[in-house]
Write an enzyme that holds these catalytic residues in place. Structure first.
Site, PDB file in Angstrom:
ATOM      1  CG  HIS A 279      -0.163   0.017   2.537  1.00 44.41           C
ATOM      2  ND1 HIS A 279       0.405   1.147   3.071  1.00 44.41           N
ATOM      3  CD2 HIS A 279       0.137  -0.990   3.398  1.00 44.41           C
ATOM      4  CE1 HIS A 279       1.014   0.868   4.202  1.00 44.41           C
ATOM      5  NE2 HIS A 279       0.878  -0.436   4.431  1.00 44.41           N
TER       6      HIS A 279
ATOM      7  CD  GLU B 149       0.815  -4.841   8.928  1.00 51.10           C
ATOM      8  OE1 GLU B 149       1.462  -5.872   8.633  1.00 51.10           O
ATOM      9  OE2 GLU B 149       1.192  -3.686   8.648  1.00 51.10           O
TER      10      GLU B 149
END
Length: 235
Positions: A9, A85
């Site tokens: 990202h 994550e």
């Protein structure tokens, strides 16, 4: 098998503030991160993407949406929990400068295979779920779209580093030697004999060669002596 573009990202508000965001809700791309993600999307636009999946975290879904919008055809963004994550547990939301003083920090840096975050998961378990998710999805994409298919997985720095370490045959204890910057693109082709790492931490350059037949063949095999490499667009 297929070829996967691993995209981290873009930069977030937490990255800029030096905070370990982890799975904290509402962490978004900042203006720099949006620009980074758009540039990555422009690079990927040269390649017909067969499938696109993202970590559930908002910053990854923002990045993935920009990649989808840059494609020439409508592309749905799927969610893959295996790309989420790392669960940093009690470390989540804390400043990196504070965490660097913790005894566990040295373990994370020097022997990550022994690191388990308090109240969270271990880096070993993170790698296992990430590798399992990507290999499973890669096989599904190859079955559905052919061995020359290219797909995109948008995830996080430590996740992508662990995937690259697995593909390179590196022990997890060495994965801190790898850099994966915001909005960078790394490329792995999972061939029948072994994975082939075609790029790591890439920020610029034409990716159109991945769409050529020669490029697809190059992604699936290793030639003794190194071979001639893929044909580049315009050459």
């Amino acid at each position: 098998m297929a070829t996967v573009l691993l995209v981290r990202h873009g930069r977030t508000t937490a990255n800029a503030a030096g905070v370990l965001a982890g799975r904290t809700a509402g962490v978004e791309l900042d203006d720099t991160g949006l620009d980074q993600a758009r540039r990555a999307a422009e690079r990927i636009a040269a390649v017909p993407v067969a499938d696109l999946v993202s970590s559930p975290q908002q910053r990854c879904r923002q990045t993935a949406r920009l990649i989808a919008d840059a494609q020439s055809r409508s592309l749905r963004v799927g969610t893959e929990r295996g790309l989420a994550e790392c669960d940093y547990g009690d470390w989540q939301g804390r400043k990196l400068v504070e965490l660097a003083k913790e005894p566990l920090w040295r373990t994370v840096q020097q022997q990550p295979s022994a690191a388990t975050f308090p109240g969270g998961e271990s880096l070993v378990s993170m790698q296992h779920r990430a590798v399992a998710a990507v290999r499973r999805h890669d096989a599904a994409v190859a079955d559905a779209h052919g061995k020359g298919a290219v797909w995109v997985a948008v995830s996080h720095g430590d996740l992508i580093k662990s995937l690259l370490a697995d593909a390179l045959g590196m022990h997890l204890d060495h994965f801190q030697r790898l850099n994966v910057d915001p909005a960078s693109i790394s490329i792995i082709s999972y061939g029948p004999e072994r994975p082939h790492v075609l790029a790591t931490n890439s920020h610029a350059g034409d990716l159109g060669w991945l769409a050529t037949e020669r490029g697809k063949r190059q992604a699936r095999s290793s030639t003794v002596g190194g071979g001639a490499g893929p044909a580049r667009r315009g050459s």
